[in-house]
Design an enzyme around this catalytic site. Structure first.
Site, PDB file in Angstrom:
ATOM      1  CB  SER A   2      -0.791  -0.046   1.427  1.00  0.00           C
ATOM      2  OG  SER A   2      -1.518   1.060   1.624  1.00  0.00           O
TER       3      SER A   2
ATOM      4  CE1 TYR B 135      -3.878  -1.828   5.224  1.00  0.00           C
ATOM      5  CE2 TYR B 135      -3.150   0.511   4.750  1.00  0.00           C
ATOM      6  CZ  TYR B 135      -3.607  -0.537   4.304  1.00  0.00           C
ATOM      7  OH  TYR B 135      -3.755  -0.834   2.871  1.00  0.00           O
TER       8      TYR B 135
END
Length: 266
Positions: free
Chosen positions: A144, A157
């Site tokens: 990501s 995350y």
């Protein structure tokens, strides 16, 4: 097109979102698909298989939580037994939320993110790489933009997505002698449920009582160099196709960012 004719790809998180998009895009180029996703996602996996079948390719579906190595191994093995080979591994399954500052995150929330996003990617590679033949292949780990920049309110995350880039780099070194290329794919905001959901809308527009996707478009677009609020799943899948096809035969150990300029915005 036929860039993947005769190839077999395993895709985790294939029941919906980017995972389904990846599976369908690879099938459009001729690949048969081993599609893995959570127990309980059978109906969505069946829809992925239907879409792949409409393109003339085959699918083996398997229920497997990527936190469960035995389940992932069983799903991969069943697909390899059916198709007789494995060429591409797409470690796509992941979760995302924004629970708040790092020191306030509940330990169970922290562990869930690391267990799925990081250990799940490792489980996928551990189960699948031994099945790739002597001709080599390609592994793509979906990270990501949070893997290269901080995300306030989502330390778990961001940490997990930074970590899978380290995993990718190590695997690229370890698997290069076997002609297996390993790269990371870094999407920014994508038009899937991971971005387009009520919790995200509320976080981005706390001034509104029940904000919608339309209400957050301007907020998200401000983060980008290009005048769009998010990229679509197919944009990410097109980048994935490049990384697993022969067009990138000498590309390994890299990070391909698909983010409309989010990481470069100043």
């Amino acid at each position: 097109m036929s860039r993947m004719t005769g190839k077999v790809a395993v895709v985790t998180g294939a029941a919906n979102g980017m995972g389904r998009s990846h599976a369908v895009r690879l099938a459009a180029e001729g690949a048969d698909i081993i599609a893995l996703d959570l127990p309980g996602a059978a109906a969505d996996l069946a829809e992925t298989a239907r879409l792949v079948g409409e393109l003339g390719c085959r699918t083996v579906v398997a229920s497997a939580d990527v936190r469960d190595l035995a389940a992932v191994q069983a799903g991969v093995d069943r697909g390899v037994d059916e198709f007789g080979r494995l060429d591409v591994v797409v470690a796509n399954a992941g979760v995302s939320d924004n629970p708040g500052p790092a020191w306030t995150i509940d330990e169970s929330v922290w562990r869930r993110s690391l267990d799925i996003n990081l250990t799940g990617a490792w489980h996928t590679v551990k189960a699948a790489v031994p099945a790739i033949g002597a001709d080599g292949g390609s592994v793509v780990i979906v990270s990501s933009t949070a893997g290269v920049k901080a995300v306030a309110g989502a330390a778990h995350y961001s940490a997990s997505k930074h970590a899978v880039i380290g995993l990718m780099r190590t695997l690229a070194n370890e698997l290069g002698p076997r002609s297996i290329r390993v790269n990371a794919l870094l999407p920014g905001a994508v038009g899937t449920k991971m971005t387009l959901n009520p919790a995200t809308f509320a976080r981005l527009r706390p001034d509104l009582e029940n904000p919608s996707a339309e209400d957050v478009m301007e907020v998200l677009a401000r983060n980008h160099l290009l005048p769009v609020p998010w990229v679509e799943s197919e944009d990410v899948s097109n980048a994935l196709l490049f990384l697993v096809s022969d067009e990138s035969r000498y590309v390994t150990g890299t990070q391909l960012v698909v983010d409309a300029g989010l990481t470069q915005k100043v």
